[in-house]
Design a protein around this motif. Structure first.
Motif, PDB file in Angstrom:
ATOM      1  N   CYS A 204      45.860  79.911 -86.683  1.00 55.47           N
ATOM      2  CA  CYS A 204      46.261  79.605 -85.310  1.00 55.47           C
ATOM      3  C   CYS A 204      47.756  79.876 -85.137  1.00 55.47           C
ATOM      4  N   GLY A 205      48.149  79.998 -83.858  1.00 52.42           N
ATOM      5  CA  GLY A 205      49.571  80.129 -83.534  1.00 52.42           C
ATOM      6  C   GLY A 205      50.213  81.331 -84.199  1.00 52.42           C
ATOM      7  N   GLU A 206      51.502  81.199 -84.480  1.00 52.66           N
ATOM      8  CA  GLU A 206      52.278  82.288 -85.111  1.00 52.66           C
ATOM      9  C   GLU A 206      51.645  82.763 -86.411  1.00 52.66           C
ATOM     10  N   ASN A 207      50.992  81.856 -87.125  1.00 52.02           N
ATOM     11  CA  ASN A 207      50.465  82.201 -88.447  1.00 52.02           C
ATOM     12  C   ASN A 207      49.439  83.334 -88.400  1.00 52.02           C
ATOM     13  N   ALA A 208      48.757  83.496 -87.264  1.00 48.11           N
ATOM     14  CA  ALA A 208      47.753  84.573 -87.171  1.00 48.11           C
ATOM     15  C   ALA A 208      48.388  85.941 -87.366  1.00 48.11           C
ATOM     16  N   ASP A 209      49.680  86.020 -87.110  1.00 50.94           N
ATOM     17  CA  ASP A 209      50.368  87.318 -87.228  1.00 50.94           C
ATOM     18  C   ASP A 209      51.028  87.497 -88.596  1.00 50.94           C
ATOM     19  N   PRO A 213      48.157  90.010 -98.361  1.00 55.11           N
ATOM     20  CA  PRO A 213      47.929  91.155 -99.245  1.00 55.11           C
ATOM     21  C   PRO A 213      46.474  91.613 -99.305  1.00 55.11           C
ATOM     22  N   TYR A 214      45.559  90.776 -98.797  1.00 54.73           N
ATOM     23  CA  TYR A 214      44.142  91.060 -99.014  1.00 54.73           C
ATOM     24  C   TYR A 214      43.581  91.986 -97.939  1.00 54.73           C
ATOM     25  N   ASP A 215      42.443  92.556 -98.255  1.00 55.14           N
ATOM     26  CA  ASP A 215      41.782  93.512 -97.378  1.00 55.14           C
ATOM     27  C   ASP A 215      40.774  92.801 -96.465  1.00 55.14           C
ATOM     28  N   PHE A 216      41.210  91.706 -95.852  1.00 57.18           N
ATOM     29  CA  PHE A 216      40.375  91.022 -94.867  1.00 57.18           C
ATOM     30  C   PHE A 216      40.794  91.483 -93.470  1.00 57.18           C
ATOM     31  N   ALA A 217      39.928  91.197 -92.475  1.00 57.59           N
ATOM     32  CA  ALA A 217      40.239  91.609 -91.100  1.00 57.59           C
ATOM     33  C   ALA A 217      41.484  90.894 -90.585  1.00 57.59           C
ATOM     34  N   MET A 218      41.633  89.626 -90.946  1.00 60.56           N
ATOM     35  CA  MET A 218      42.788  88.847 -90.492  1.00 60.56           C
ATOM     36  C   MET A 218      43.585  88.348 -91.699  1.00 60.56           C
ATOM     37  N   GLY A 219      44.813  87.880 -91.432  1.00 56.14           N
ATOM     38  CA  GLY A 219      45.671  87.438 -92.525  1.00 56.14           C
ATOM     39  C   GLY A 219      45.954  85.950 -92.486  1.00 56.14           C
ATOM     40  N   CYS A 231      45.152  79.513 -93.370  1.00 57.29           N
ATOM     41  CA  CYS A 231      45.959  78.448 -92.764  1.00 57.29           C
ATOM     42  C   CYS A 231      47.201  78.161 -93.601  1.00 57.29           C
ATOM     43  N   ASN A 232      48.282  77.770 -92.928  1.00 53.77           N
ATOM     44  CA  ASN A 232      49.546  77.536 -93.638  1.00 53.77           C
ATOM     45  C   ASN A 232      50.169  76.193 -93.320  1.00 53.77           C
ATOM     46  N   GLY A 233      49.363  75.294 -92.738  1.00 49.89           N
ATOM     47  CA  GLY A 233      49.894  73.970 -92.442  1.00 49.89           C
ATOM     48  C   GLY A 233      50.494  73.853 -91.045  1.00 49.89           C
ATOM     49  N   THR A 234      50.273  74.861 -90.203  1.00 51.19           N
ATOM     50  CA  THR A 234      50.734  74.814 -88.808  1.00 51.19           C
ATOM     51  C   THR A 234      50.110  73.618 -88.086  1.00 51.19           C
ATOM     52  N   GLY A 362      52.100  84.540 -81.271  1.00 44.94           N
ATOM     53  CA  GLY A 362      52.512  83.230 -80.779  1.00 44.94           C
ATOM     54  C   GLY A 362      51.353  82.323 -80.396  1.00 44.94           C
ATOM     55  N   ILE A 363      50.198  82.909 -80.113  1.00 45.53           N
ATOM     56  CA  ILE A 363      49.039  82.127 -79.646  1.00 45.53           C
ATOM     57  C   ILE A 363      48.027  81.915 -80.769  1.00 45.53           C
ATOM     58  N   GLY A 364      47.707  82.999 -81.468  1.00 52.68           N
ATOM     59  CA  GLY A 364      46.691  82.919 -82.512  1.00 52.68           C
ATOM     60  C   GLY A 364      45.884  84.202 -82.553  1.00 52.68           C
ATOM     61  N   ALA A 365      44.637  84.095 -82.955  1.00 48.96           N
ATOM     62  CA  ALA A 365      43.755  85.260 -82.988  1.00 48.96           C
ATOM     63  C   ALA A 365      42.518  84.936 -82.165  1.00 48.96           C
TER      64      ALA A 365
END
Lengths: 393, 393
Positions: A204-209, A213-219, A231-234, A362-365
């Motif tokens: 969510c939020g900034e973290n979506a951007d 390193p992995y080959d997933f669709a999202m980071g 997730c990073n604790g946002t 800024g919003i998420g994915a």
């Protein structure tokens, strides 16, 4: 005592025959399975040992552990070197060509296994098994549908676990819990030695951007640099989109489903991109019929995205993924791959996850992901859950 | 933008130097790292790419993803084939011998990497890295101690999650949740292509005696044949022992700790075996000093077990494990191995989990597991939690 085979013997026979047909077509005498995913494919269970499949009909399971298995053509061994002597004892002719899983088995292990067949040429079994496993049997489709139902049931309970002010990690932990209580096995099987993730991805939020390193669709940055994804604790806050892409392994076969939740109302761009993802899934699943090139699906998605002027956000923003879909089954990254340079052609029985997603800085994915079975009439969705963005507050 | 290095540069230097010393000793010109665990070791993060370490001093990080890394000696590449040309461009002499991680990297990948160094002989980097990583630096010991503290804090909350009549799976899910909320990363890093487990192992009752295919100390049938280990849905009931051996990865470095809970009072045999396990841990940790052979610890444990006439239950009943302890760190199965034919010799900075366990048929499994640092004066425990069997009702 327990049977080695955990699938009906006719089902095992179908799978073995598909492998044997490719062995014959490629002029390979035999194939030796040592990878857990492939063992599960041919027997319905994971064991410690090897399975030898000859092109002309013989199948022998060489087992080390567990100690209590019984079944046809099952021999207990101490080490792979025993395989050769047992084949000779039984009067089987030793193979002139033996296929080993070269794309997944460590180099040292292949060297050791090669010596078990000192006069044989080594061929690559990985492509054969990937190809066979990409066309699911009816039995496998039943398990995939069951995973889809259970995953949808778990997802339906997500909103009630949310509390305003939770971190993305806290929210993910509650989703992990309800998935596990619904019967999710947790284990996320991925082919490829550098791929890893825990139970799934909640961003969510900034973290979506944040690129990973992995080959997933999202980071996502992750909560530790030893596993930098997700997730990073946002702290979740009003105006954020929360994308949930969590493990659908309920049967040993995985469905893959993503849904988006919001904290309050989202902005217009996020809503537009989400609807664009739904449109892509709808249009691609309608044209995704046997004989269609995987890359044609990819190109169609790009066409839609450009028409809607959303290309700069599609499949990532600071870092982009190179695919919009992938086969799923025992592992999460099976064939076919829906990518621009894919050579795959859709066939009946393929099971494909489509995940056209957008990062909104800024919003998420946003965007949905569904799992589909390729049929004569197009792609049939097996992950039935509302696709709209669900407002959590 | 983010720094590649997530450990102090002096710390990275210490680790690189340890690798270079072994390269020089073995007459190897350079080593190329491609495994996630080893990347995390030398940089403090996982990335997609390779790190080249020459025996004479040069270190270059060849990165594919994430896209935003900065740092000294960092070059972005598209594919491993770029490595050769970049070394040449920089005027580095190409290696005559290159060490690759042969024990963990797939055969096909090694074939591809070998062609990057067409004139070099291939050596095995796996043993070098295992050896280097078996001696932890002070910095690593700090992270391990922190994991131990957090794991102990998570374990202290276990009793309050139990409700009579829960299944072993339901109990495990609550333990997973509280561990995750305490900061557990979930990911269970294990070396070896056929090893897999989700978040850990919770076994009770008859299930403790179910053999598994994996090379863990204990088994259990699991809830699906695709991952046949651990809890199997047994309803916990009075008189059972519940063994909890759940993931201690809180920092990228894992501690390993097992504790036993009971539903009501246990029988005398279970209590005796549990105390025998505690005695083994105590006696082994006292004699486990630098220079001691790992197998001497194993033999001492067997001596104690035979003296107490518990050999038939030790390290399994229907199926037995072949070791009583193992190194831990970035992965759960590092060196040294405490086994009868181990050639390892204890050294200062080894971190070892001792897990002398017993299966009590019909009751469950008992025994403790602790993680220790090898010091001049013996093995120092870093998993401090009460060792007594805790009655849950």
């Amino acid at each position: 005592m327990e049977n080695l085979l955990q699938i009906p013997s006719e089902e095992a026979q179908i799978r073995i025959q598909k492998i044997q047909e490719l062995l014959i077509a490629q002029g390979i005498d035999a194939l030796l399975i040592s990878d857990n995913a492939n063992k599960f494919y041919i027997s319905g269970r994971v064991y410690n040992g090897y399975t030898y499949i000859s092109a002309n009909g013989n199948v022998i399971h060489f087992i080390r552990r567990p100690v209590d298995l019984i079944g046809d053509n099952l021999v207990y061994i101490h080490k792979p070197e025993n395989i050769n002597e047992i084949l000779v004892e039984r009067g089987y002719s030793l193979p002139n060509t033996i296929a080993l899983e070269l794309d997944i088995t460590p180099y040292s292990t292949i060297q050791r296994l090669s010596k078990v067949f000192p006069n044989a040429q080594i061929a690559n079994a990985s492509g054969i098994l990937r190809q066979v496993r990409s066309i699911k049997t009816d039995y496998e489709l039943g398990l995939l549908k069951l995973s889809g139902e259970k995953q949808a049931k778990a997802y339906s309970q997500i909103p009630q676990t949310y509390k305003l002010g939770m971190t993305d990690l806290e929210f993910q932990v509650e989703i992990e819990r309800l998935s596990r209580l619904e019967g999710c096995l947790g284990e996320f099987r991925i082919s490829g030695d550098s791929m890893e993730i825990y139970m799934g991805n909640v961003i969510c939020g900034e973290n979506a951007d944040n690129p990973s390193p992995y080959d997933f669709a999202m980071g996502g940055a992750g909560i530790n640099h030893s596993l930098p994804v997700g997730c990073n604790g946002t702290t979740t806050a009003e105006g954020m989109a929360i994308m949930v892409d969590v493990n659908g392994n309920y049967t040993g076969y995985m469905t893959d489903m993503t849904r988006v939740f919001s904290v309050g109302e989202l902005d217009d761009l996020s809503k537009k991109a989400h609807e664009c993802s739904r449109r892509i899934c709808k249009e691609l699943s309608a044209i995704g019929k046997p004989g269609i090139e995987a890359k044609a699906l990819y190109n169609k998605a790009i066409e839609i995205v450009e028409e809607e002027d959303l290309g700069h956000l599609f499949m990532g923003h600071r870092q982009k993924a190179g695919f919009i879909g992938h086969g799923v089954g025992i592992e999460i990254n099976e064939l076919p791959v829906i990518a621009p340079r894919s050579r795959d052609i859709l066939a009946i029985g393929n099971v494909i996850a489509l995940e056209p997603k957008f990062v909104i800085p800024g919003i998420g994915a946003v965007g949905v992901e569904n799992t589909y079975i390729v049929t004569e009439n197009g792609m049939e969705c097996i992950t039935h859950a509302p696709e709209e963005i669900i407002n959590l507050i």
